[in-house]
Structure formats: C-alpha cells, structure tokens
Design a protein around this motif. Sequence first.
Motif, PDB file in Angstrom:
ATOM      1  N   ALA A 232       0.776  -1.300  -0.007  1.00 27.02           N
ATOM      2  CA  ALA A 232      -0.139  -0.092  -0.128  1.00 27.02           C
ATOM      3  C   ALA A 232       0.814   1.293   0.032  1.00 27.02           C
ATOM      4  O   ALA A 232       1.946   1.278   0.875  1.00 27.02           O
ATOM      5  CB  ALA A 232      -0.806  -0.077   1.303  1.00 27.02           C
ATOM      6  N   LEU A 233       0.384   2.287  -0.821  1.00 25.99           N
ATOM      7  CA  LEU A 233       1.070   3.674  -0.925  1.00 25.99           C
ATOM      8  C   LEU A 233       0.675   4.778  -0.246  1.00 25.99           C
ATOM      9  O   LEU A 233       1.237   5.558   0.330  1.00 25.99           O
ATOM     10  CB  LEU A 233       1.481   3.922  -2.215  1.00 25.99           C
ATOM     11  N   ALA A 234      -0.750   4.613   0.103  1.00 24.33           N
ATOM     12  CA  ALA A 234      -1.390   5.732   0.565  1.00 24.33           C
ATOM     13  C   ALA A 234      -1.753   5.618   2.068  1.00 24.33           C
ATOM     14  O   ALA A 234      -1.647   6.533   2.832  1.00 24.33           O
ATOM     15  CB  ALA A 234      -2.643   6.079  -0.355  1.00 24.33           C
ATOM     16  N   GLY A 235      -2.419   4.543   2.496  1.00 27.73           N
ATOM     17  CA  GLY A 235      -2.858   4.471   3.874  1.00 27.73           C
ATOM     18  C   GLY A 235      -3.496   3.072   4.284  1.00 27.73           C
ATOM     19  O   GLY A 235      -3.459   2.295   3.314  1.00 27.73           O
ATOM     20  N   ALA A 236      -3.893   3.198   5.290  1.00 27.60           N
ATOM     21  CA  ALA A 236      -4.389   1.626   5.821  1.00 27.60           C
ATOM     22  C   ALA A 236      -5.437   1.655   6.788  1.00 27.60           C
ATOM     23  O   ALA A 236      -5.537   2.797   7.659  1.00 27.60           O
ATOM     24  CB  ALA A 236      -3.401   0.710   6.406  1.00 27.60           C
ATOM     25  N   PHE A 237      -6.544   0.868   6.485  1.00 26.05           N
ATOM     26  CA  PHE A 237      -7.755   0.713   7.392  1.00 26.05           C
ATOM     27  C   PHE A 237      -7.617  -0.613   8.120  1.00 26.05           C
ATOM     28  O   PHE A 237      -7.405  -1.509   7.352  1.00 26.05           O
ATOM     29  CB  PHE A 237      -8.866   0.495   6.673  1.00 26.05           C
ATOM     30  N   ASP A 238      -7.166  -0.446   9.472  1.00 22.17           N
ATOM     31  CA  ASP A 238      -7.157  -1.849  10.007  1.00 22.17           C
ATOM     32  C   ASP A 238      -8.508  -1.987  10.923  1.00 22.17           C
ATOM     33  O   ASP A 238      -8.424  -1.638  12.003  1.00 22.17           O
ATOM     34  CB  ASP A 238      -5.818  -1.707  11.173  1.00 22.17           C
ATOM     35  N   LEU A 239      -9.488  -2.766  10.299  1.00 22.80           N
ATOM     36  CA  LEU A 239     -10.763  -2.726  10.978  1.00 22.80           C
ATOM     37  C   LEU A 239     -10.724  -4.103  11.903  1.00 22.80           C
ATOM     38  O   LEU A 239     -10.012  -5.165  11.641  1.00 22.80           O
ATOM     39  CB  LEU A 239     -11.891  -3.004   9.867  1.00 22.80           C
ATOM     40  N   ARG A 240     -11.536  -4.233  12.773  1.00 25.35           N
ATOM     41  CA  ARG A 240     -11.920  -5.179  13.726  1.00 25.35           C
ATOM     42  C   ARG A 240     -13.367  -5.641  14.010  1.00 25.35           C
ATOM     43  O   ARG A 240     -14.172  -4.641  14.012  1.00 25.35           O
ATOM     44  CB  ARG A 240     -11.355  -4.984  15.180  1.00 25.35           C
ATOM     45  N   MET A 241     -13.585  -6.743  13.747  1.00 23.26           N
ATOM     46  CA  MET A 241     -14.983  -7.204  14.019  1.00 23.26           C
ATOM     47  C   MET A 241     -15.262  -7.712  15.398  1.00 23.26           C
ATOM     48  O   MET A 241     -14.234  -8.447  15.924  1.00 23.26           O
ATOM     49  CB  MET A 241     -15.380  -8.354  13.198  1.00 23.26           C
ATOM     50  N   ARG A 242     -16.130  -7.035  16.180  1.00 20.30           N
ATOM     51  CA  ARG A 242     -16.462  -7.618  17.528  1.00 20.30           C
ATOM     52  C   ARG A 242     -16.760  -8.883  17.769  1.00 20.30           C
ATOM     53  O   ARG A 242     -17.613  -9.510  16.820  1.00 20.30           O
ATOM     54  CB  ARG A 242     -17.402  -6.288  18.305  1.00 20.30           C
ATOM     55  N   ASN A 243     -16.566  -9.304  19.117  1.00 16.88           N
ATOM     56  CA  ASN A 243     -17.294 -10.351  19.520  1.00 16.88           C
ATOM     57  C   ASN A 243     -18.642 -10.303  19.849  1.00 16.88           C
ATOM     58  O   ASN A 243     -19.116  -9.171  20.348  1.00 16.88           O
ATOM     59  CB  ASN A 243     -16.575 -11.158  20.508  1.00 16.88           C
ATOM     60  N   GLY A 244     -19.537 -11.192  19.635  1.00 24.37           N
ATOM     61  CA  GLY A 244     -20.984 -11.241  20.145  1.00 24.37           C
ATOM     62  C   GLY A 244     -20.894 -11.369  21.871  1.00 24.37           C
ATOM     63  O   GLY A 244     -19.991 -11.889  22.354  1.00 24.37           O
ATOM     64  N   ASN A 245     -22.071 -11.004  22.195  1.00 25.28           N
ATOM     65  CA  ASN A 245     -22.432 -11.374  23.866  1.00 25.28           C
ATOM     66  C   ASN A 245     -22.434 -12.438  24.134  1.00 25.28           C
ATOM     67  O   ASN A 245     -23.166 -13.145  23.755  1.00 25.28           O
ATOM     68  CB  ASN A 245     -23.632 -10.376  24.351  1.00 25.28           C
ATOM     69  N   ASN A 246     -21.534 -12.815  24.973  1.00 27.15           N
ATOM     70  CA  ASN A 246     -21.254 -14.238  25.673  1.00 27.15           C
ATOM     71  C   ASN A 246     -22.194 -14.493  26.776  1.00 27.15           C
ATOM     72  O   ASN A 246     -22.164 -15.656  27.283  1.00 27.15           O
ATOM     73  CB  ASN A 246     -19.829 -14.770  25.652  1.00 27.15           C
ATOM     74  N   GLU A 247     -22.789 -13.732  27.147  1.00 27.74           N
ATOM     75  CA  GLU A 247     -23.717 -13.683  28.183  1.00 27.74           C
ATOM     76  C   GLU A 247     -25.223 -13.520  28.258  1.00 27.74           C
ATOM     77  O   GLU A 247     -26.178 -14.218  28.727  1.00 27.74           O
ATOM     78  CB  GLU A 247     -23.440 -13.003  29.511  1.00 27.74           C
ATOM     79  N   LYS A 248     -25.572 -12.977  27.028  1.00 28.39           N
ATOM     80  CA  LYS A 248     -27.026 -12.562  26.925  1.00 28.39           C
ATOM     81  C   LYS A 248     -27.306 -12.238  25.356  1.00 28.39           C
ATOM     82  O   LYS A 248     -26.349 -11.892  24.445  1.00 28.39           O
ATOM     83  CB  LYS A 248     -27.165 -11.062  27.588  1.00 28.39           C
ATOM     84  N   THR A 249     -28.384 -12.892  25.122  1.00 30.11           N
ATOM     85  CA  THR A 249     -29.083 -12.647  23.625  1.00 30.11           C
ATOM     86  C   THR A 249     -29.556 -11.210  23.535  1.00 30.11           C
ATOM     87  O   THR A 249     -30.437 -10.907  23.999  1.00 30.11           O
ATOM     88  CB  THR A 249     -30.102 -13.695  23.356  1.00 30.11           C
ATOM     89  N   GLU A 250     -29.055 -10.732  22.318  1.00 28.56           N
ATOM     90  CA  GLU A 250     -29.431  -9.310  21.958  1.00 28.56           C
ATOM     91  C   GLU A 250     -29.874  -9.340  20.412  1.00 28.56           C
ATOM     92  O   GLU A 250     -29.337  -9.962  19.712  1.00 28.56           O
ATOM     93  CB  GLU A 250     -28.430  -8.250  22.303  1.00 28.56           C
ATOM     94  N   PHE A 251     -30.714  -8.466  19.997  1.00 27.09           N
ATOM     95  CA  PHE A 251     -30.997  -8.300  18.625  1.00 27.09           C
ATOM     96  C   PHE A 251     -30.861  -6.796  18.146  1.00 27.09           C
ATOM     97  O   PHE A 251     -31.289  -5.827  19.146  1.00 27.09           O
ATOM     98  CB  PHE A 251     -32.514  -8.714  18.530  1.00 27.09           C
ATOM     99  N   THR A 252     -30.750  -6.512  16.948  1.00 26.35           N
ATOM    100  CA  THR A 252     -30.881  -5.275  16.349  1.00 26.35           C
ATOM    101  C   THR A 252     -31.511  -5.205  15.033  1.00 26.35           C
ATOM    102  O   THR A 252     -31.484  -6.236  14.189  1.00 26.35           O
ATOM    103  CB  THR A 252     -29.528  -4.618  16.099  1.00 26.35           C
ATOM    104  N   GLY A 253     -32.602  -4.350  14.946  1.00 25.05           N
ATOM    105  CA  GLY A 253     -33.324  -4.020  13.745  1.00 25.05           C
ATOM    106  C   GLY A 253     -32.972  -2.662  13.136  1.00 25.05           C
ATOM    107  O   GLY A 253     -32.993  -1.798  14.193  1.00 25.05           O
ATOM    108  N   GLN A 254     -32.811  -2.549  11.895  1.00 21.29           N
ATOM    109  CA  GLN A 254     -32.558  -1.099  11.351  1.00 21.29           C
ATOM    110  C   GLN A 254     -33.009  -1.016   9.857  1.00 21.29           C
ATOM    111  O   GLN A 254     -32.988  -2.032   9.102  1.00 21.29           O
ATOM    112  CB  GLN A 254     -31.143  -0.913  11.368  1.00 21.29           C
ATOM    113  N   VAL A 255     -33.691   0.195   9.649  1.00 18.66           N
ATOM    114  CA  VAL A 255     -34.091   0.489   8.116  1.00 18.66           C
ATOM    115  C   VAL A 255     -33.494   1.897   7.900  1.00 18.66           C
ATOM    116  O   VAL A 255     -33.653   2.921   8.469  1.00 18.66           O
ATOM    117  CB  VAL A 255     -35.503   0.285   8.180  1.00 18.66           C
ATOM    118  N   GLY A 256     -32.683   2.071   6.707  1.00 16.78           N
ATOM    119  CA  GLY A 256     -32.246   3.429   6.296  1.00 16.78           C
ATOM    120  C   GLY A 256     -31.793   3.431   4.919  1.00 16.78           C
ATOM    121  O   GLY A 256     -31.956   2.545   4.239  1.00 16.78           O
ATOM    122  N   PHE A 257     -30.778   4.329   4.778  1.00 22.29           N
ATOM    123  CA  PHE A 257     -30.412   4.465   3.396  1.00 22.29           C
ATOM    124  C   PHE A 257     -29.582   3.073   3.038  1.00 22.29           C
ATOM    125  O   PHE A 257     -29.590   2.804   1.977  1.00 22.29           O
ATOM    126  CB  PHE A 257     -29.085   5.551   3.343  1.00 22.29           C
TER     127      PHE A 257
END
Length: 786
Positions: A232-257
Amino acid sequence: MRKFSPLIFLLFLVNTYYTQDLTQTIRGTVVDEQSEFPLPGATIILLDTDPVVGVYSDENGKFKLENVPIGRQSIQISFIGYSPVTLNNLILTSAKELIVNVKLKEMVVQTDEFVVTAEKDKKEVNNEMATVSSRSFTVEETKRYAGTLNDPSRMVANYAGVAVAGDQRNDIIIRGNSPLGVLWRMDGINIPNPNHFGSLGTTGGPISILNNNVLDNSDFMTSAFPAAYGNALAGAFDLRMRNGNNEKTEFTGQVGFNGFEFGAEGPISKEKNSSYLAAYRYSTLGFLDKLGIDFNVGGTPQYQDLAVKVDFPGVKYGRFSFYAVGGLSYIELLQKNKKESDWSFGVGKSDAYYGSNTGFSGLSHTYFFNEKTRIKTNIAFSGTQNTITIDSLSSLDDKPFMIYDNNSYEIKYSANTELNKKINSKNTVSLGLIMDLYDFRYVDSTFDNTFYRTITNTSGNTSLLQSYLQWQHKFTDVLILNTGVHHQHFAYNNSYAIEPRVGIKYQFHEKQTLSLGGGLHSQTQPFSLYFYETYLPDGTTIKTNTDLGFSKSVHSVIAYDYSINTNLRLKVESYYQYLYNIPVESHPSTFSALNIGADFGIPAIDSLKNSGEGENYGLEITFEKFFSKHYYFLITGSLYESKYVASDNVERQTAFSGNYTFNALGGLEYPVGKKQNNVFAIDVKTVFAGGRRYIPINEELSRLYGRTVYIYSQAYQKRYPDYFRFDIRFTYKLNLKRVTQEWAINVQNVFDSQNIFTQTFDKVSGEVVTEYQMGFFPIMQYRILF
C-alpha cells in the motif's frame, strides 16, 4: 369508565416506562497492551459516584459493573505498575450491555513528574507500533457524524489529509494519493474492496458491505505506517469485528439508506464463554421494488450482505474465531428509465447491466505460550467478481448491440502468522509472515468502430509473499522508538521490495508530544494491468506489461500534538512523499499510474514501464474537542500539492490534487424526559474543498470523430469550481426497559449545492454534458435494539 380503562392502563404503563430508573451493565477485559495477556486484579471505578462504585478484574482479566444508570458514563482502569486509563462518556443504553476491552501500558520508570497516559482518546490507536499519522475511530462516530451514512470510509473523510473522490462513491484520497493505494485489513487479514458495486482492483463503491453494527473500534493510518502493513502507498484501514455478547442474547433491527437490516448475537455456551454474532442487510430500494413500489429512479440497486462471527475463547488450546463477510450487488441502468439528470458516462443511448460479488472469510487462532509471548495465525479466503455488459442503442432502429463485455474475477487464499514477544517493559518484538495465493481470470472486450477488440483474455495464478520484523523500544515512558522492516516478493515476475520503517515519539511535556516517522512503502500494480494485450500488425497480440515492478513511495512526517486539556486537542502534521518506479507509457504521454482511480475501473493501457515519478507534500491542522458537557466538534484543514512526471517529462498536478480541504463538524446532545433516559441530538458538517481536476474535451474534434477527444496536453491543469456541502442530522433516542429505539433524519447537501463531478461528450447530442454530484437528499433511519 369501563370504556376508558384500557387507555388509562396503557397510559399508566407508558408513564411507568418513562419514570423508572433504567440501568445496564458495563463489562469487559483488561490486558497488557504489548502482550495482550489478561491482567487480574486491575481496579475499575465508575466515576462521579458517591459512594465510589468499583470492581476488580478476575483471573482472566474480566470485570463487570452492574446496575449502572444509562446515559453517558465514564470509568477509570488502573493496575500497579501501569499507566491508568480513563474511558470518558461511554454510551450506555437500556437494550444492550456495554462491553469494552482495555489495554494498559506498563510503565518503564514510575515517576511523579506527570501522568504519561491518563486518558484514552483518539490519539491512542489499537496498534501500539503506530507513531504518526494514525488515529483510532469508534463505531459511535460512524453512526453519529452527519453525512457518514454509517460508512467508515465516509466517516474518515472528516480527518485531516483525507478527501472524498465523489458523493456517489466512498473512495478516499489520502494526501493526494490515488484511492488504489489504500490497504483494507479485517482482523489481521488483507481483504479486497469491501464495497457493493466495486470494480476489480479498486477500493471504493457507493455502499459499504461492512456493517458498522458488527465492527469494533478500529485504526486508520494516513502515512508512514508500521512494518506490519504492506502492499500500500497511501494509507491503511485496520478494522476489527467485535465478538458477540457471550452472556446475553441481543437483537438489532434497522432500516435506512443502507438497507433493511436484522442482527442477532448471544452465547453459544455460557460455561465456555463462546459467542456468535450475525447481521443481514437487504437493499431498501430493492426491497420496496419487490413490493411493486417504483421510485422512478434510473435503476434500482439490488444488493444484500451478510456478516458472521463465532468466537471460542478456549484456554488450553488457545482462542479460535471464525468470521465471514459477503455481499451481492446488481443493477440495470436501462435507457427507457433514464432521466435527463442521470449520468450518461459518455456512452450515449445505452443499456448497462452491472453485477459485483465480493466476500471474505477467515479462521483465526491465538495462543499464549506464556504471559509475554503469543502467536496469532489466520487462514482466509476472499474473492471478487465483476460482470458488466453495455448495449448501445444508438443505431437508427434503436436495436441493442453490445459495445462492452466483462466477466472477470480474483480469488485469494491467504495465511498469515505473527509471533509477538514482550521482552520486558522497555522492549517488544514481533515477527510476521503473510502469504497470498491468487487465482484470477480477466476477460473483457469492446466494440471498436467496426470490430470487437479483446482488451484482456487471460487466467492463471500467482503469489505475493510478505514478511516483517518490528521492534518497539521505550527509552523512558516519554521517549519511544518504533522501527522495523517489511519485505515483499511478487512471484509473477519475480519482483521484490525491502522497506525499512522508523518512528519516534517524544512527550517532552505533560501536554505536548513531538513525533517523527518515515519509511519506504511499495505496492504491486492492479493485477489486470499486467495482462493488457498489444495488437501487432499481423493481428496477433502480446502482453507488454508483465515485467512491471512495484510502485514505491518514501514517506516522511513530523507531527506536534498539544493536549490543551482533557477534552481539547490541537495537532499539526507536515509531510513529504517521494514516489518513484511509477508505470508510465513507453512513448511520450501524460499517462501515469498515479492517476488511476480518478475514474471508474482500471484503464486499458499497454506498453508501460516503471520510470514515472511524483511527489506529495502538505500541512494539516486538527482542532478537536472530544465529547463532554453535551457537545463535541472537529475542525480540520489541509493544504497540499500532489504532482507527477510522466513519460513526456512534464511536471503536472495529479488528478487528486485538490490543493485544499476544510472540514468542520460538531454536535449537541441532551438527555430529555422525566428521568433523563432519552436523548435528543443535532449533528452538523460542512466541507469546503478544491474542485476535481480534469482533462478538457475538444468539442470540435469530438463531433468530427463521433467519440470523446481529450486535450491531453492540458491534463489536470484546471479544476472544476470549488466543492461545498453542508449536512445536518437530527436524532432522537428512546430508552425503555430492555428496549432502545432511535429515529434519525440525515439531510445530505442541505443547500443543494451543484458540485460538478465530471464532463462527458454525448455522442447523440454532440454536446459536452456536465454531470453533477449528489444534490439535496434527505434520509430517514429507524433503529431498534432489544
């Protein structure tokens, strides 16, 4: 009364929801920054409480603060022999537990002179080897900043030294470099273009497949990045995916662009602390189109994406994680549906069919030999496919005939491993190896006046091997040296690069830091560029780009950082980059690979050689107030030059040399309701930047030949008028018991500024057509967490 009793009961319930004290849990893990080994016995205190509320981390470094009032909260984490960290203004909602992972720095010499690191803010990045031109960003910022559309790329465009290539795409220009110079990394694996409707070899698209609801805090680097990052010559995105909640079940709903979305997370086994995380999204316009609702747009984008992660934090055999992200995209741009304001792309009356599929998956294993030594290994698979067909309708009978066809793919099999050793409080060493095996096919052709001409028709495989060594030495707690070397070997033409890197940071005052960074960075060419074919007089073809070597860039940066107070920061950076070994044409011309990325796709240019040069230099200022006392702001300014020399030996501005960019954004947030459980927020953003550079069109010759004829001798001498845009976002968040709802209105380009994107020659009208970027565009979003 019997008639009104149900209504009275409902009002009673609503009043109960609004007046009750809502609480939530803050939990997480405390680890050593260099070794990432858990720190048992660390003290975690909830600030601004009387009496003091606090806990200790257990033998695995884990802690839990329960019954914490929702809203903005701050915690302080400390451990004997380590610099304390304060996490300010964490957002706590009624629906989801807040999970934070904290890294503490071991002190070299314990002193009472001043506290070296008392606050965890955006000055500190996840990668401790990063010295200059880097900062972390939070998921909250991608959701909160006006105009970001929940997209990490659009969010970092607010930072100094970064500009957007256009409103319709999220390509980013870093310090005048092509967007193709940006490296994307996810959980340690280099990944392909993570965008819907992206082209092979590019790094942007109109919509990201990266769902910000599954991301963790990540790093963004704009120059002189550590030795662990290559190609790479310009820059870097170093992204991380989080872990799920290991103690409690949770949900997300979303609508948008970005689409209709549903996500879930929770424990697989509470006893073993394993978890899952999944999120699926489908195009909003595509979904409504399926219901028969027509928005009268030129083409309905059909796309969907899925993100999954499962985590098994074992003890005996180490930690295993599996993750996968994929997206499917398709759109038809039919002439019968086009409006006068739609882009023509310079092909006149036509039907275009575009498909893009991309994805990656990986298996990660982390093992601790002891509290100071760990090894992390990834094996991964990724791929990208493009299918493009353009039919012209310019004949007298308007019957379609194909003028362009492309069916290409790139597949990559990857493995990498990093051994990290914390020798002592002063010295940390890491050694890494990255192996990528590519399988590819590039097939595209175009109709050239009277016959179909093959641009590329090749398939095969090759490999890229990278290795690196990094060393961090702390002379004292206020003087740190980061150095290393990166190596690359491209098997296709046996080219290689050795890249030294160095950075030094000196905190000469409690509030002031001076940093220096530099190094050599190299990058292979877009793969398709190696295989373009040159037609010989006898009708045969040869490949003339196969011997192209790495493009190279020397980076140098000096930075001054002044922490005026806990929440107010001033930063100034100056940089110089010298680029060489850049592909240019063998005969005198204005073409340089430094300008690839200014348009869609990779140009079909043959007979290239590595003799071009370029330079980027500039000054950047950041003035920022982190969120406190109900508000924040970020003001950035960049003055820069980006120049190149092609095979005609004339110095010109590059296509990305806008010369200046100014961003100002900020927001207010206030709790509302009887118990202050709910939140109302306003966020604004404005950007003022130099217009896009362009190559002018010779109208007279274009009419004569019936195709676009450019005046290349004037390439990039002029810019379109300056770019201006103002965005605003209104948000209301409602916290109920175990449920959080959020409504947002994000208005893009409030004043409907007419910013020119490009000019094209329309073969049908014989006129030069000006095509504009996005106008006034309101977007509504609804989100529910439970």
